[in-house]
Design a protein around this motif. Structure first.
Motif, PDB file in Angstrom:
ATOM      1  N   TYR A 151       0.786  -1.229   0.102  1.00 31.28           N
ATOM      2  CA  TYR A 151       0.106   0.159  -0.014  1.00 31.28           C
ATOM      3  C   TYR A 151       1.025   1.424   0.022  1.00 31.28           C
ATOM      4  O   TYR A 151       1.886   1.349   0.964  1.00 31.28           O
ATOM      5  N   PRO A 152       0.627   2.177  -1.114  1.00 36.05           N
ATOM      6  CA  PRO A 152       1.546   3.435  -1.028  1.00 36.05           C
ATOM      7  C   PRO A 152       1.025   4.222   0.201  1.00 36.05           C
ATOM      8  O   PRO A 152       0.113   4.239   0.545  1.00 36.05           O
ATOM      9  N   GLY A 153       2.337   4.946   0.614  1.00 30.19           N
ATOM     10  CA  GLY A 153       1.936   5.592   1.673  1.00 30.19           C
ATOM     11  C   GLY A 153       2.277   5.222   3.245  1.00 30.19           C
ATOM     12  O   GLY A 153       2.335   5.872   4.148  1.00 30.19           O
ATOM     13  N   LEU A 154       2.254   3.627   3.305  1.00 30.38           N
ATOM     14  CA  LEU A 154       2.416   3.239   4.549  1.00 30.38           C
ATOM     15  C   LEU A 154       3.979   2.751   4.732  1.00 30.38           C
ATOM     16  O   LEU A 154       4.555   2.493   3.964  1.00 30.38           O
ATOM     17  N   SER A 155       4.149   2.547   6.057  1.00 33.00           N
ATOM     18  CA  SER A 155       5.702   2.496   6.262  1.00 33.00           C
ATOM     19  C   SER A 155       6.106   1.031   5.703  1.00 33.00           C
ATOM     20  O   SER A 155       5.349   0.046   5.495  1.00 33.00           O
ATOM     21  N   GLN A 156       7.258   1.280   5.387  1.00 34.12           N
ATOM     22  CA  GLN A 156       7.911  -0.082   4.825  1.00 34.12           C
ATOM     23  C   GLN A 156       8.641  -1.108   5.795  1.00 34.12           C
ATOM     24  O   GLN A 156       9.170  -2.033   5.569  1.00 34.12           O
ATOM     25  N   ASN A 157       8.583  -0.475   6.930  1.00 31.18           N
ATOM     26  CA  ASN A 157       9.430  -1.103   8.024  1.00 31.18           C
ATOM     27  C   ASN A 157       8.496  -1.902   9.233  1.00 31.18           C
ATOM     28  O   ASN A 157       7.053  -1.592   9.154  1.00 31.18           O
ATOM     29  N   PHE A 158       8.994  -2.965   9.823  1.00 27.27           N
ATOM     30  CA  PHE A 158       8.334  -3.746  10.641  1.00 27.27           C
ATOM     31  C   PHE A 158       8.118  -2.700  11.929  1.00 27.27           C
ATOM     32  O   PHE A 158       8.800  -1.675  12.271  1.00 27.27           O
ATOM     33  N   CYS A 159       7.132  -3.238  12.664  1.00 24.48           N
ATOM     34  CA  CYS A 159       6.726  -2.066  13.752  1.00 24.48           C
ATOM     35  C   CYS A 159       7.750  -2.536  14.931  1.00 24.48           C
ATOM     36  O   CYS A 159       7.960  -1.694  16.045  1.00 24.48           O
ATOM     37  N   PHE A 160       8.545  -3.432  15.030  1.00 21.44           N
ATOM     38  CA  PHE A 160       9.738  -3.795  15.863  1.00 21.44           C
ATOM     39  C   PHE A 160      10.860  -4.242  15.240  1.00 21.44           C
ATOM     40  O   PHE A 160      11.000  -4.860  13.997  1.00 21.44           O
ATOM     41  N   ALA A 161      11.994  -4.370  15.850  1.00 24.32           N
ATOM     42  CA  ALA A 161      13.416  -4.779  15.314  1.00 24.32           C
ATOM     43  C   ALA A 161      13.428  -6.177  15.400  1.00 24.32           C
ATOM     44  O   ALA A 161      13.195  -6.792  16.565  1.00 24.32           O
ATOM     45  N   ILE A 162      13.957  -6.862  14.548  1.00 23.92           N
ATOM     46  CA  ILE A 162      14.494  -8.168  14.746  1.00 23.92           C
ATOM     47  C   ILE A 162      15.816  -8.298  14.511  1.00 23.92           C
ATOM     48  O   ILE A 162      16.595  -7.809  13.273  1.00 23.92           O
ATOM     49  N   GLY A 163      16.715  -8.520  15.384  1.00 17.63           N
ATOM     50  CA  GLY A 163      18.276  -8.747  15.217  1.00 17.63           C
ATOM     51  C   GLY A 163      18.789  -7.249  14.891  1.00 17.63           C
ATOM     52  O   GLY A 163      19.718  -7.112  14.018  1.00 17.63           O
ATOM     53  N   GLY A 164      18.039  -6.155  15.147  1.00 14.22           N
ATOM     54  CA  GLY A 164      18.564  -4.778  15.160  1.00 14.22           C
ATOM     55  C   GLY A 164      17.896  -4.118  13.938  1.00 14.22           C
ATOM     56  O   GLY A 164      18.504  -3.105  13.424  1.00 14.22           O
ATOM     57  N   THR A 165      17.018  -4.747  13.215  1.00 13.75           N
ATOM     58  CA  THR A 165      16.858  -3.986  11.867  1.00 13.75           C
ATOM     59  C   THR A 165      15.190  -4.341  11.589  1.00 13.75           C
ATOM     60  O   THR A 165      14.460  -5.211  12.293  1.00 13.75           O
ATOM     61  N   THR A 166      14.519  -3.129  11.206  1.00 10.32           N
ATOM     62  CA  THR A 166      13.038  -3.068  11.016  1.00 10.32           C
ATOM     63  C   THR A 166      12.763  -3.498   9.396  1.00 10.32           C
ATOM     64  O   THR A 166      11.540  -3.273   9.334  1.00 10.32           O
ATOM     65  N   LEU A 167      13.712  -3.458   8.748  1.00  8.65           N
ATOM     66  CA  LEU A 167      13.782  -3.698   7.361  1.00  8.65           C
ATOM     67  C   LEU A 167      13.682  -5.173   6.909  1.00  8.65           C
ATOM     68  O   LEU A 167      14.453  -5.740   7.048  1.00  8.65           O
ATOM     69  N   PRO A 168      12.704  -5.641   6.366  1.00  6.97           N
ATOM     70  CA  PRO A 168      12.445  -6.832   6.104  1.00  6.97           C
ATOM     71  C   PRO A 168      13.486  -7.354   5.045  1.00  6.97           C
ATOM     72  O   PRO A 168      14.350  -8.435   5.266  1.00  6.97           O
ATOM     73  N   GLY A 169      13.806  -6.571   4.196  1.00 11.35           N
ATOM     74  CA  GLY A 169      15.094  -7.075   3.230  1.00 11.35           C
ATOM     75  C   GLY A 169      16.346  -7.136   3.771  1.00 11.35           C
ATOM     76  O   GLY A 169      17.180  -7.676   3.004  1.00 11.35           O
ATOM     77  N   GLU A 170      16.570  -6.630   4.931  1.00  5.40           N
ATOM     78  CA  GLU A 170      17.797  -6.704   5.413  1.00  5.40           C
ATOM     79  C   GLU A 170      17.819  -7.936   6.548  1.00  5.40           C
ATOM     80  O   GLU A 170      19.088  -8.116   7.173  1.00  5.40           O
ATOM     81  N   MET A 171      16.911  -8.411   6.716  1.00 13.32           N
ATOM     82  CA  MET A 171      16.837  -9.575   7.683  1.00 13.32           C
ATOM     83  C   MET A 171      17.475 -10.978   7.089  1.00 13.32           C
ATOM     84  O   MET A 171      17.076 -11.444   6.304  1.00 13.32           O
ATOM     85  N   GLY A 172      18.589 -11.491   7.795  1.00  8.65           N
ATOM     86  CA  GLY A 172      19.287 -12.588   7.521  1.00  8.65           C
ATOM     87  C   GLY A 172      19.289 -13.260   8.612  1.00  8.65           C
ATOM     88  O   GLY A 172      18.832 -13.331   9.770  1.00  8.65           O
ATOM     89  N   VAL A 173      20.551 -14.364   8.303  1.00  9.11           N
ATOM     90  CA  VAL A 173      20.762 -15.161   9.372  1.00  9.11           C
ATOM     91  C   VAL A 173      21.239 -14.566  10.563  1.00  9.11           C
ATOM     92  O   VAL A 173      20.805 -15.014  11.859  1.00  9.11           O
ATOM     93  N   GLN A 174      22.064 -13.481  10.613  1.00  7.40           N
ATOM     94  CA  GLN A 174      22.544 -12.726  11.867  1.00  7.40           C
ATOM     95  C   GLN A 174      21.444 -12.383  12.436  1.00  7.40           C
ATOM     96  O   GLN A 174      21.534 -12.214  13.700  1.00  7.40           O
ATOM     97  N   GLN A 175      20.255 -11.778  12.039  1.00  4.69           N
ATOM     98  CA  GLN A 175      19.375 -11.078  12.661  1.00  4.69           C
ATOM     99  C   GLN A 175      18.256 -12.042  13.303  1.00  4.69           C
ATOM    100  O   GLN A 175      17.997 -11.828  14.360  1.00  4.69           O
ATOM    101  N   VAL A 176      18.107 -12.998  12.561  1.00  2.00           N
ATOM    102  CA  VAL A 176      17.383 -14.359  13.243  1.00  2.00           C
ATOM    103  C   VAL A 176      18.119 -14.673  14.217  1.00  2.00           C
ATOM    104  O   VAL A 176      17.786 -15.095  15.486  1.00  2.00           O
ATOM    105  N   ALA A 177      19.379 -15.060  14.178  1.00  4.20           N
ATOM    106  CA  ALA A 177      20.064 -15.736  15.314  1.00  4.20           C
ATOM    107  C   ALA A 177      20.207 -14.743  16.464  1.00  4.20           C
ATOM    108  O   ALA A 177      20.027 -14.999  17.412  1.00  4.20           O
TER     109      ALA A 177
END
Length: 100
Positions: free
Chosen positions: A5-31
């Motif tokens: 949806y245009p105009g809505l945040s591209q970030n998660f509402c909480f951080a996972i492994g220090g990031t709120t951007l889904p495209g930056e989430m990988g092994v290190q963040q999940v660990a």
């Protein structure tokens, strides 16, 4: 998912492994998240990989089962969302299978 949806945040509402951007989430963040939850990273990554493997088929089945009750606009949105989720699931799966 709010990402289509245009105009809505591209970030998660909480951080996972220090990031709120889904495209930056990988092994290190999940660990990092797993350790914070006192869980074994390998176990949590395995769950993520198992879910990612099942999403495309389950999503296709869900959209197909709803298609007959949706109007044209809603059906279009359901297909658009399904394609978006499938593409992002493939990308996330690749990140989760990569070596940190």
């Amino acid at each position: 998912s709010t990402r289509i949806y245009p105009g809505l945040s591209q970030n998660f509402c909480f951080a996972i492994g220090g990031t709120t951007l889904p495209g930056e989430m990988g092994v290190q963040q999940v660990a990092a998240m797993a350790e914070l939850l006192n869980m074994r990273p390998k176990f949590v990554l395995g769950i993520g990989q198992a879910i990612a493997a099942k999403v495309p088929m389950a999503l296709s089945a869900a959209v197909a089962s709803l298609e007959s009750v949706l109007n044209k606009g809603d059906a279009t949105m359901a297909h658009r969302l399904a394609k978006y989720v499938e593409r992002n699931t493939r990308q996330a799966s690749k990140r989760l299978l990569s070596k940190a």
